[in-house]
Design an enzyme around this catalytic site. Structure first.
Site, short mmCIF file in Angstrom:
data_model
loop_
_atom_site.label_atom_id
_atom_site.label_comp_id
_atom_site.label_asym_id
_atom_site.label_seq_id
_atom_site.Cartn_x
_atom_site.Cartn_y
_atom_site.Cartn_z
N ASN A 46 0.10 -7.99 -3.77
CA ASN A 46 -0.91 -9.04 -3.11
C ASN A 46 -2.39 -8.22 -2.71
O ASN A 46 -3.35 -9.05 -2.36
CB ASN A 46 -0.09 -9.79 -1.98
N TRP A 47 -2.27 -7.10 -2.66
CA TRP A 47 -3.45 -6.63 -2.04
C TRP A 47 -4.52 -6.26 -3.03
O TRP A 47 -5.83 -6.22 -2.84
CB TRP A 47 -3.34 -5.28 -1.28
N PRO A 100 -6.49 -8.34 -9.19
CA PRO A 100 -6.82 -8.27 -10.52
C PRO A 100 -6.07 -7.10 -11.18
O PRO A 100 -5.40 -7.33 -12.46
CB PRO A 100 -8.31 -7.51 -10.45
N TRP A 102 2.01 -4.27 -2.55
CA TRP A 102 1.43 -4.00 -3.81
C TRP A 102 0.95 -5.17 -4.84
O TRP A 102 0.38 -4.89 -5.71
CB TRP A 102 2.35 -2.85 -4.56
N HIS A 109 -3.65 7.02 -10.44
CA HIS A 109 -4.17 7.49 -9.20
C HIS A 109 -4.74 8.97 -9.12
O HIS A 109 -5.66 9.38 -8.61
CB HIS A 109 -3.08 7.16 -8.03
#
Length: 401
Positions: A292-293, A296, A290, A331
């Site tokens: 690094n994907w 921004p 979470w 989400h």
């Protein structure tokens, strides 16, 4: 001699230390392009050109209210300009910090309420249009929050004068060389211009600063490659027909958006920071994935949410849980409102990452941890999608079965 055997590991073994998998990535892109090109040619031969762009533009100009999602996105400029003019008043001191904070919070709250209320009340907005417009407003919410925070730090630095602050990098006072031949550094409040604001709005970042690193020129070949990937990589209308797994679609979306699209925008704007993702595919813990994907969003959470909580004395676990809670809200917001049904599957799926992260970090490591992360991606996302598809089908078509 060259024919002698040596002790050496196979390249795909972790012990080999080999890390250059660019060829595999190129293979994925070539396969994607070839498969989509074949379908594209088949469609042209069978159906001809079905969409006339001139007719689409003329239709929109003739009856703009038939495109409510596009109108909703255009209206977002009101909130952008409201943030800019509030900052201008704060810079010259015609309104107090308290008044400015109230105006900003009202503007940010309206950014979330106005589009969702519009989508829920305007029946002609489709779920796809709702997702696009809500996504735009969510990005604007994060950007304008950062804009508010960063300019506030600049005023604090200006008032404190010689006093150094840990966040001073967001408001550089001393001119620094950034390798750009066309951009000169600005200092607060010289940044409060329409050009600066809209550069930030379109820039592929959520964190505002006065002087972004700029690339010296626009590389046309690089731009064309990214544009080609964007146009062909986004042609996914045949996926349901050939039963492409949900996970593969997600991987394609990741490459299309985080590599092709963001790099295209960055190149066009000469935006120097291209770290939109790190090696999340090597994640051995859920928290590493979470972090690094989606760089921004991760940078925004660190700068404006996680670290401020730590400075206020909140312990790391509670701060991490709060970040997941905020992420779970957005989400669910981006799924439930466009679909006009509230099931909390996305919210619960995100919050389930907290115990999963604890379990993986506590009991698994190395390749086992990496496998657990991949399993959560391959199994978890499709289950959440299927839950929404099932509920949406029951609500809209259940009576006909």
């Amino acid at each position: 001699k060259s024919g002698n055997h040596l002790i050496i590991e196979s390249l795909l073994s972790s012990a080999s230390g080999y890390s250059n998998y660019r060829g595999i990535l190129n293979w994925c892109v070539v396969m994607l392009v070839l498969s989509n090109a074949r379908l594209f040619l088949e469609n042209i031969i069978k159906y001809g050109i079905l969409v006339d762009p001139i007719q689409v533009v003329s239709l929109f100009l003739k009856d703009p209210y038939s495109w409510p999602a596009a109108c909703l996105i255009i209206v977002s400029n009101v909130f952008i300009l409201a943030a800019l003019y509030t900052e201008r008043r704060l810079a010259v001191g015609t309104i107090s910090e308290t008044t400015g904070m109230i105006l900003h919070l009202f503007n940010l709250t309206s950014l979330l309420i106005f589009p969702s209320a519009s989508i829920l009340t305007v029946t002609s907005i489709t779920p796809v249009g709702g997702v696009l417009s809500l996504g735009t407003y969510t990005v604007l919410f994060l950007k304008l929050y950062s804009y508010m925070d960063s300019n506030k730090w600049c005023r604090e630095i200006r008032h404190a004068k010689a006093k150094r602050m840990t966040r001073s990098y967001s408001c550089p006072i001393v001119a620094q060389s950034n390798g750009s031949a066309i951009n000169t550094n600005v200092s607060y409040p010289g940044n409060l211009t329409h050009r600066d604001m809209y550069y930030f709005i379109f820039a592929p970042t959520l964190c505002y600063q006065l002087n972004f690193p700029r690339s010296p020129r626009i590389r046309k070949r690089f731009l064309i490659r990214r544009l080609f990937e964007m146009v062909r990589g986004n042609d996914q209308k045949h996926c349901p027909k050939i039963l492409v797994p949900n996970h593969l679609i997600w991987l394609i979306f990741f490459y299309w958006f985080f590599h092709s699209s963001l790099n295209f925008v960055a190149e066009l704007l000469q935006f120097g920071d291209r770290e939109f993702y790190r090696d999340w595919w090597n994640s051995e813990t859920v928290t590493y994935f979470w972090a690094n994907w989606n760089i921004p969003v991760h940078k925004w959470c660190l700068r404006h949410f996680y670290k401020p909580m730590l400075r206020k004395g909140v312990n790391k676990f509670l701060a991490q849980t709060a970040v997941f809670l905020a992420s779970a809200f957005f989400h669910e917001y981006l799924v439930s409102v466009p679909l006009k049904m509230f099931r909390l599957w996305a919210f619960m799926g995100m919050m389930a990452q907290v115990p999963l992260a604890w379990f993986v970090s506590r009991f698994l490591n190395g390749n086992y941890g990496n496998a657990a992360v991949w399993m959560s991606l391959i199994i978890g996302q499709p289950i959440a999608v299927l839950m929404y598809v099932h509920d949406y089908y029951v609500i809209h078509y259940g009576s006909t079965t």
